[in-house]
Write an enzyme that holds these catalytic residues in place. Structure first.
Site, PDB file in Angstrom:
ATOM      1  N   ILE A  70      13.208  38.843  11.204  1.00 52.78           N
ATOM      2  CA  ILE A  70      12.193  39.018  12.447  1.00 52.78           C
ATOM      3  C   ILE A  70      12.794  39.018  13.807  1.00 52.78           C
ATOM      4  O   ILE A  70      12.534  38.935  14.825  1.00 52.78           O
ATOM      5  CB  ILE A  70      11.228  37.930  12.524  1.00 52.78           C
ATOM      6  CG1 ILE A  70      11.870  36.438  12.586  1.00 52.78           C
ATOM      7  CG2 ILE A  70      10.273  37.949  11.231  1.00 52.78           C
ATOM      8  CD1 ILE A  70      10.913  35.145  12.656  1.00 52.78           C
ATOM      9  N   PRO A  72      28.299  33.088  14.342  1.00 53.04           N
ATOM     10  CA  PRO A  72      28.421  32.360  15.639  1.00 53.04           C
ATOM     11  C   PRO A  72      27.743  33.180  16.619  1.00 53.04           C
ATOM     12  O   PRO A  72      27.042  32.771  17.701  1.00 53.04           O
ATOM     13  CB  PRO A  72      29.957  32.328  16.258  1.00 53.04           C
ATOM     14  CG  PRO A  72      30.664  32.363  14.873  1.00 53.04           C
ATOM     15  CD  PRO A  72      29.880  33.362  13.865  1.00 53.04           C
ATOM     16  N   LYS A 125      23.017  24.803   7.892  1.00 53.09           N
ATOM     17  CA  LYS A 125      21.468  24.459   8.182  1.00 53.09           C
ATOM     18  C   LYS A 125      20.959  25.282   9.063  1.00 53.09           C
ATOM     19  O   LYS A 125      21.514  25.752   9.890  1.00 53.09           O
ATOM     20  CB  LYS A 125      21.363  22.724   8.489  1.00 53.09           C
ATOM     21  CG  LYS A 125      22.101  22.077   7.376  1.00 53.09           C
ATOM     22  CD  LYS A 125      21.782  20.515   7.809  1.00 53.09           C
ATOM     23  CE  LYS A 125      22.497  20.018   9.008  1.00 53.09           C
ATOM     24  NZ  LYS A 125      22.364  18.352   9.062  1.00 53.09           N
ATOM     25  N   GLU A 154      14.591  26.624  14.957  1.00 50.65           N
ATOM     26  CA  GLU A 154      13.559  25.901  15.479  1.00 50.65           C
ATOM     27  C   GLU A 154      14.095  24.804  16.774  1.00 50.65           C
ATOM     28  O   GLU A 154      13.409  24.546  17.457  1.00 50.65           O
ATOM     29  CB  GLU A 154      12.621  25.154  14.375  1.00 50.65           C
ATOM     30  CG  GLU A 154      12.338  25.931  13.252  1.00 50.65           C
ATOM     31  CD  GLU A 154      11.359  26.802  13.436  1.00 50.65           C
ATOM     32  OE1 GLU A 154      10.853  26.998  14.383  1.00 50.65           O
ATOM     33  OE2 GLU A 154      11.145  27.971  12.599  1.00 50.65           O
TER      34      GLU A 154
END
Length: 743
Positions: free
Chosen positions: A469, A633, A702, A706
């Site tokens: 997305i 990165p 991880k 969000e």
């Protein structure tokens, strides 16, 4: 962004395609004989359709049909349970909604007719000819006036939570009670929502969709039309932003598919910008109250976090607004309560940082307010209440490096220049303030399958159905494959965004690098083992070496001394193999129940506030991510910068304003609904702790999509208070709120 020589940043693998027009989005696909669909929506917030005049529209040039609740084609699976991410169970508001399913109007902006014509312009014109009359009913759209009608969701996850003593904060010597408000915010990606549907056979359909999960859309359409899933082909290779609004298959997509089947032509629908406010969800208006108590020494005694959010009358929407409060700090007494209020509005949906972004604004603002009461530095206050283990689940964290993140961020922003007394730093006409906050979001590893094919021309193809997305998923997957197999980046191609490819979940909830990345890692490791076996055969160049000593680099396989090598292409040719292929499923194990897995962030901002005009400018931003090992990165830094841009909008500009007399939005366009633009966003320094999580997945990575946003609005509000001494608890922080608020 810090430069890591061991893991140098790489350019987006699809970057050239995107900037040269090679990337093709769903609405850019052209099919022969395609028709166009335009949506006509209701003007009232609640009532019934008394009359619907479609004759002029039906008689207009090029019109192929006007579909209403009287003429909507049947959808055989609509009586089946909801699919995909659609909630189940009876709604708290007691209403039922099915697009064009009855004469009922449940919200302003509800589709009441779909006009199909042989050109977009003809469909748009004919839509203006559809005239509706209504029998209005009294509507409720104001959350504040209806907060007493809140109900606790039936899902066990949202039941009232207590650790220690309920409302135990009240026994503390220092207490704080404050209300915080998040308005309705709308996703507004550049690409509008829509779908292109083509029935290639009576029981086979091709769908070009704006979806964050091609497999979820495939399943939803298959269930709606009682089809075998393999007969539903969904394609979304490129997507112009989603932010959560495309996590489910919306009713209008199913309706377009039904109409396309009936008229026997492909149909394309692209909704308008104002329809983005009512047809594809939004971040819900949420009212929160924080009660907090601490000792004189700065130790938390208790926190109570109560939240009331809106939902639709016909569907319950829930999110983890109070989740962060349960475990973020070492506090003996925690109580949380979460309720939803059914209103006569369209249903919300998750928006970037779902729930936690809303809750973090309240919690992290309150932490700053309490630190000020205690005359403590906000970082010091957080350190005194640092949770070394998860106090909610009584488990160790799989990894947590938040202390290091606090220090790195403080050094980068120049935290030493912050004065504890608000309003004490000026530069010319501007008041200068510093603020910080924390963020966190669940880190997990789901289930996915990947395919990898290395051919005897040296190229590697990797495949998975996941949709990208915009965060750079393809780039991250190529980086993982490169790191496992050592094949040069330019020789690796990643295919994604198609339901024909191996299974992958929706892109959302910061899970893709962990989930799909693990599948890529595992399938490439399997391929690596197979290549090693070829290299170690008795007559092979590396015969006599040990498999665990082999090094894969630059398209070659070396022994441990690098004195002997063999090219992968030569290995395949020597074994008469045009290609070597592996497909592998990958998923997490018991470690997900043994450890609490979260990503963490710390946001620091410097703001400039003009006391005469109330204007607020974010002049500097530093975002620190503790999200395990960073596999890509450059695209990770872009994720964090995007979070800052969204966070600035959340803090300072974004609010969908409704006139509750009519239940309709009054700023439903991009001229009046203000998203942050480039001029609003300063240089953003991104810092990664970049330490592998030892348990979550083979890469130690991880999610960070969000946490890039969660907590940022609070950092801005805290900086504004430090600059002015004025605490704004209802977002966005606009000039009028500062000018009308006493210190």
């Amino acid at each position: 962004m810090e430069n890591n020589t061991k893991n140098p940043p790489i350019d987006r693998v699809d970057g050239r395609m995107k900037v040269t027009g090679g990337a093709k989005y769903f609405a850019e696909f052209e099919l022969p004989n395609v028709a166009h669909c335009v949506v006509v929506t209701a003007d009232i917030a609640k009532g019934t359709i008394a009359g619907l005049d479609t004759k002029k529209a039906e008689g207009a040039s090029g019109v192929l049909g006007v579909f209403t609740h009287l003429t909507m084609p049947s959808v055989p699976g609509w009586d089946a349970p909801p699919s995909g991410n659609a909630p189940t169970g009876p709604p708290s508001g007691g209403q039922k909604y099915r697009i064009l399913g009855s004469d009922q109007v449940l919200f302003a902006g509800q589709p009441i007719a779909l006009v199909v014509a042989d050109s977009l312009e003809r469909a748009q014109y004919a839509a203006t000819l559809v005239k509706a009359t209504y029998k209005k009913q009294t509507h409720r759209t104001d959350l504040t006036k209806n907060r007493d009608k809140g109900v606790t969701p039936t899902n066990e996850r949202f039941k009232d939570y207590t650790r220690g003593e309920a409302d135990g904060y009240k026994s503390a010597p220092i207490t704080l009670e404050a209300d915080y408000t998040i308005p309705v915010e709308v996703h507004h990606p550049m690409e509008l929502h829509g779908v292109l549907v083509h029935w290639t056979e009576a029981d086979k359909v091709m769908v070009y969709a704006k979806t964050q999960g091609v497999k979820t859309t495939q399943k939803a359409i298959a269930q709606a039309f009682k089809l075998d899933e393999k007969n539903v082909h969904v394609h979304t290779e490129f997507m112009g932003g989603g932010f959560g609004m495309a996590l489910r298959t919306w009713p209008q997509e199913i309706a377009v598919a039904a109409i396309a089947k009936k008229i026997g032509r492909p149909i394309k629908m692209v909704i308008t910008r104002n329809q983005m406010f009512t047809m594809v969800g939004y971040r819900p208006n949420t009212l929160q109250t924080i009660g907090m108590g601490a000792t004189n020494e700065g130790k938390l005694v208790g926190i109570a976090h109560n939240a009331i959010a809106e939902t639709a009358s016909y569907e319950d929407f829930t999110e983890g607004t109070v989740s962060m409060t349960k475990f973020m700090y070492d506090c003996p007494n925690i109580s949380t309560r979460y309720k939803i209020v059914p209103l006569d509005r369209s249903v919300p949906i998750w928006m970037r940082g779902p729930g936690e972004a809303t809750g973090a604004f309240a919690l992290e603002s309150a932490m700053d307010e309490m630190a000020h009461k205690l005359k403590l530095d906000p970082i010091e206050f957080r350190l005194r209440n640092y949770a070394e283990t998860d106090p909610e689940r009584n488990r160790p964290f799989s990894s947590k490096n938040l202390k290091e993140a606090y220090q790195k961020g403080a050094d980068a922003i120049g935290w030493a220049n912050r004065k504890s007394e608000p309003g004490s730093v000026r530069e010319g006409n501007w008041l200068i303030g510093y603020g910080m906050s924390s963020g966190t979001f669940n880190a997990s590893r789901g289930q996915a399958t990947a395919r990898a094919v290395v051919s005897n021309d040296g190229k590697l193809l990797i495949q998975s159905a996941v949709t990208d997305i915009g965060p750079g998923t393809g780039t991250a997957m190529v980086a993982i494959a490169h790191q496992v197999l050592g094949i040069p980046l330019k020789q690796i191609n990643y295919e994604l965004g198609d339901s024909l490819l191996p299974n992958a979940p929706n892109q959302g909830g910061s899970t893709i690098t962990s989930t799909v990345g693990s599948a890529i890692h595992d399938v490439c490791s399997s391929l690596k083992n197979a290549l090693a076996e070829l290299a170690l055969k008795p007559d092979a160049p590396l015969s006599g070496s040990r498999q665990d000593e082999l090094v894969f680099d630059g398209g070659f396989v070396y022994d441990n001394t690098r004195s002997k090598k063999v090219a992968i292409v030569d290995l395949l040719k020597a074994n008469n193999m045009p290609l070597l292929e592996k497909t592998q499923e990958s998923k997490g194990g018991a470690e997900q129940q043994q450890y609490s897995m979260y990503s963490f962030s710390v946001h620091f901002v410097q703001v400039r506030v003009n006391p005469a005009t109330g204007s607020v400018r974010v002049s500097k931003a530093v975002s620190v991510a503790d999200s395990g090992r960073i596999v890509s990165p450059k695209t990770a830094a872009s994720q964090m910068i995007g979070g800052v841009a969204g966070g600035i909008g959340m803090a300072l500009t974004e609010e969908a304003v409704m006139d509750h007399r009519f239940g309709r939005f009054v700023n439903n366009n991009l001229a009046d609904y203000h998203v942050a633009v480039s001029a609003d966003v300063p240089h953003v320094e991104t810092i990664f702790i970049d330490k592998p999580d030892p348990y979550i997945n083979p890469m130690g990575s991880k999610g960070m999509g969000e946490i890039a946003l969660i907590g940022f609005a609070a950092a801005v509000a805290n900086a504004v208070f430090n600059a002015t001494g004025k605490r704004v608890r209802d977002l966005p922080i606009t000039p009028d709120k500062l000018l009308n608020k006493a210190v």
